[in-house]
Design a protein around this motif. Structure first.
Motif, short mmCIF file in Angstrom:
data_model
loop_
_atom_site.label_atom_id
_atom_site.label_comp_id
_atom_site.label_asym_id
_atom_site.label_seq_id
_atom_site.Cartn_x
_atom_site.Cartn_y
_atom_site.Cartn_z
N MET A 59 21.35 7.64 -5.46
CA MET A 59 20.38 7.73 -4.69
C MET A 59 20.20 6.46 -4.18
O MET A 59 20.02 5.45 -4.76
N LEU A 60 20.26 6.42 -2.76
CA LEU A 60 19.89 4.88 -2.22
C LEU A 60 18.68 4.34 -2.51
O LEU A 60 17.60 5.12 -2.55
N GLN A 61 18.72 3.19 -2.84
CA GLN A 61 17.28 2.45 -3.30
C GLN A 61 17.29 1.03 -2.72
O GLN A 61 18.20 0.10 -2.84
N THR A 62 16.27 0.59 -2.48
CA THR A 62 15.90 -0.68 -2.03
C THR A 62 14.80 -1.29 -2.83
O THR A 62 13.94 -0.57 -3.41
N ARG A 63 14.83 -2.50 -3.07
CA ARG A 63 13.89 -3.24 -3.74
C ARG A 63 13.22 -4.21 -2.94
O ARG A 63 13.74 -4.99 -2.16
N ILE A 64 11.71 -4.36 -3.09
CA ILE A 64 10.87 -5.12 -2.40
C ILE A 64 10.78 -6.27 -3.30
O ILE A 64 10.28 -7.42 -2.51
N ARG A 108 9.96 -3.28 -17.33
CA ARG A 108 9.98 -2.73 -15.84
C ARG A 108 8.81 -1.79 -15.82
O ARG A 108 8.70 -0.81 -14.87
N ARG A 109 7.84 -1.86 -16.59
CA ARG A 109 6.65 -0.77 -16.44
C ARG A 109 5.99 -1.10 -15.25
O ARG A 109 6.04 -2.13 -14.44
N ASN A 110 5.23 -0.15 -14.85
CA ASN A 110 4.09 -0.60 -13.66
C ASN A 110 4.61 -0.58 -12.35
O ASN A 110 4.23 -1.26 -11.64
N HIS A 111 5.68 -0.08 -12.20
CA HIS A 111 6.08 0.06 -10.69
C HIS A 111 6.24 1.57 -10.43
O HIS A 111 6.30 2.42 -11.03
N HIS A 112 6.19 1.72 -8.97
CA HIS A 112 6.07 3.00 -8.28
C HIS A 112 7.10 3.12 -7.23
O HIS A 112 7.80 2.07 -6.77
N HIS A 113 7.36 4.20 -6.87
CA HIS A 113 8.10 4.36 -5.61
C HIS A 113 7.53 5.18 -4.53
O HIS A 113 6.73 6.03 -4.42
N MET A 114 8.29 4.66 -3.23
CA MET A 114 7.98 5.45 -2.17
C MET A 114 9.11 5.90 -1.73
O MET A 114 10.14 5.33 -1.59
N VAL A 115 9.14 7.14 -1.36
CA VAL A 115 10.36 8.15 -0.96
C VAL A 115 10.57 8.56 0.56
O VAL A 115 9.46 9.06 0.85
N CYS A 116 11.56 7.99 1.20
CA CYS A 116 11.79 8.53 2.51
C CYS A 116 12.14 10.10 2.58
O CYS A 116 13.11 10.42 1.91
N THR A 117 11.19 11.18 3.02
CA THR A 117 11.73 12.48 3.12
C THR A 117 12.80 12.77 4.24
O THR A 117 13.21 13.85 3.97
N ASP A 176 15.78 9.87 2.10
CA ASP A 176 15.97 9.89 0.77
C ASP A 176 15.95 8.40 -0.01
O ASP A 176 16.16 8.34 -1.34
N ALA A 177 15.93 7.57 1.04
CA ALA A 177 15.85 5.86 0.44
C ALA A 177 14.73 5.91 -0.38
O ALA A 177 13.45 6.38 -0.02
N GLN A 215 4.38 8.48 -6.90
CA GLN A 215 5.17 8.39 -5.83
C GLN A 215 4.61 8.83 -4.72
O GLN A 215 3.81 9.61 -4.31
N ILE A 216 4.98 8.04 -3.60
CA ILE A 216 4.42 8.56 -2.25
C ILE A 216 5.53 8.77 -1.26
O ILE A 216 6.72 8.39 -1.32
N TYR A 217 5.45 9.92 -0.71
CA TYR A 217 6.23 10.37 0.33
C TYR A 217 5.92 10.15 1.49
O TYR A 217 4.87 10.33 2.04
N GLY A 218 7.01 9.95 2.40
CA GLY A 218 6.77 9.66 3.91
C GLY A 218 8.11 9.41 4.52
O GLY A 218 9.07 9.67 4.11
N VAL A 219 7.95 8.86 5.84
CA VAL A 219 9.13 8.55 6.46
C VAL A 219 9.41 7.09 6.73
O VAL A 219 8.27 6.41 7.13
N CYS A 220 10.26 6.68 6.65
CA CYS A 220 10.67 5.02 6.61
C CYS A 220 10.78 4.64 7.99
O CYS A 220 10.78 5.56 8.82
#
Lengths: 164, 164
Positions: B1-6, B105-114, B117-118, B148-153
């Motif tokens: 799964m593609l993944q970016t880090r901020i 690495r606790r306490n991080h969350h994800h935003m997923v582009c529907t 899938d990034a 997790q938050i879903y949306g469009v990047c």
DNA sequence: ATGAAAATGAAATTCATTTTCATTTGGCAT
DNA sequence: ATGCCAAATGAAAATGAATTTCATTTTCAT
């Protein structure tokens, strides 16, 4: 999956049911699909629930109303419902695909007991605010979210204390 | 799964690696299991990642280091790592079991582009506060959560605008 | 009413996950 | 160091949920 509710919503009302059906049939028409009794029964059955249902669980409920409806039809209808936003997949750690209906039920979240799998619904407007804020910050067009808290419920805590 | 880090974390440091190994081997000893080269390799490989890996994806990475290690061993080791808290399952809507390592690495969350899938990591201390508050309110001993938050990047939004 | 397109549901298939089992290995006792 | 035995390994088989296939039935626009 066992589930408790901390709120006291009535089951989907007759009018809401009709409204949801309308959404569904408009969607069907839009994509060139047909209105059938099976789809009717499946939607109605689904709206009457408040749990996170696996396809098989919904199938069992549907079968009680019309024993001739097959698993495959339930499976496919659930996908259609998800397409038009009436259902949404809730990813649980057990890996099985579970759906819950979204009609007039947005913005609730779940707390899941890792011992007994019981789950409790809760409402937290803060989470919605967060979704919005974070979407803006990272330029995501946020549409929905998923928030679950895992832990041990009071009952299981008592049980394990007794066991010592 | 593609993944970016901020954020800009360095990969797991040598000392942290050793610390994690210690946790793992203490766990093994506690439950009467043995220390093996395979388990070592798998843990190290896992700690070097920052993604949500399916068992198969981790297996492929492990195979690069030691082509004789089998899928089954990776599968079983991943379960052991989850048992001692070094890995945790992240339920994604694609239904496949995915793990991420939890070491420091606790306490991080994800935003997923529907659309594509990034996914993007984000940090939100507010969410942790919420976990605590809600746990207290409903008498749950909250141990972790999933947000997790879903949306469009942005990229996909641009692409679809171009397509019109 | 008619027929083309879609729906249905039983059965088959796919594919990730889990288990089995024959063989090898780790590590404690001697 | 050596032997022992419980545990580990990994290939292959089994499982089970999700999905597809296909022959038959139904819907709905005409």
């Amino acid at each position: 999956m066992l589930q408790t509710r901390i709120d006291d919503h009535a089951p989907t009302s007759r009018e809401s049911m009709r409204e949801a059906q309308e959404i569904f049939y408009k969607h069907l028409k839009r994509v060139g699909l047909k209105h059938t009794d099976q789809r009717d029964t499946i939607l109605r059955t689904f709206l009457e629930t408040r749990d996170h249902l696996s396809t098989d669980e919904l199938f069992r409920l549907v079968r009680k109303k019309d024993s001739k409806i097959g698993f495959t039809t339930v499976y496919r209808t659930l996908k259609l419902l998800a397409e038009c936003g009436l259902a949404s997949a809730v990813p649980f750690p057990d890996g099985m695909a579970r759906y819950e209906h979204q009609f007039n039920r947005r913005n609730h979240h779940h707390m899941v007991c890792t011992e007994c799998d019981a789950s409790v619904e809760f409402f937290s407007p803060e989470v919605n605010k967060l979704e919005e804020e974070i979407g803006r910050k990272y330029h995501f067009d946020a549409t929905r979210h998923n928030f679950q808290i895992y832990g041990v419920c009071e009952d299981c805590r008592k049980k394990s204390r007794r066991a010592i």
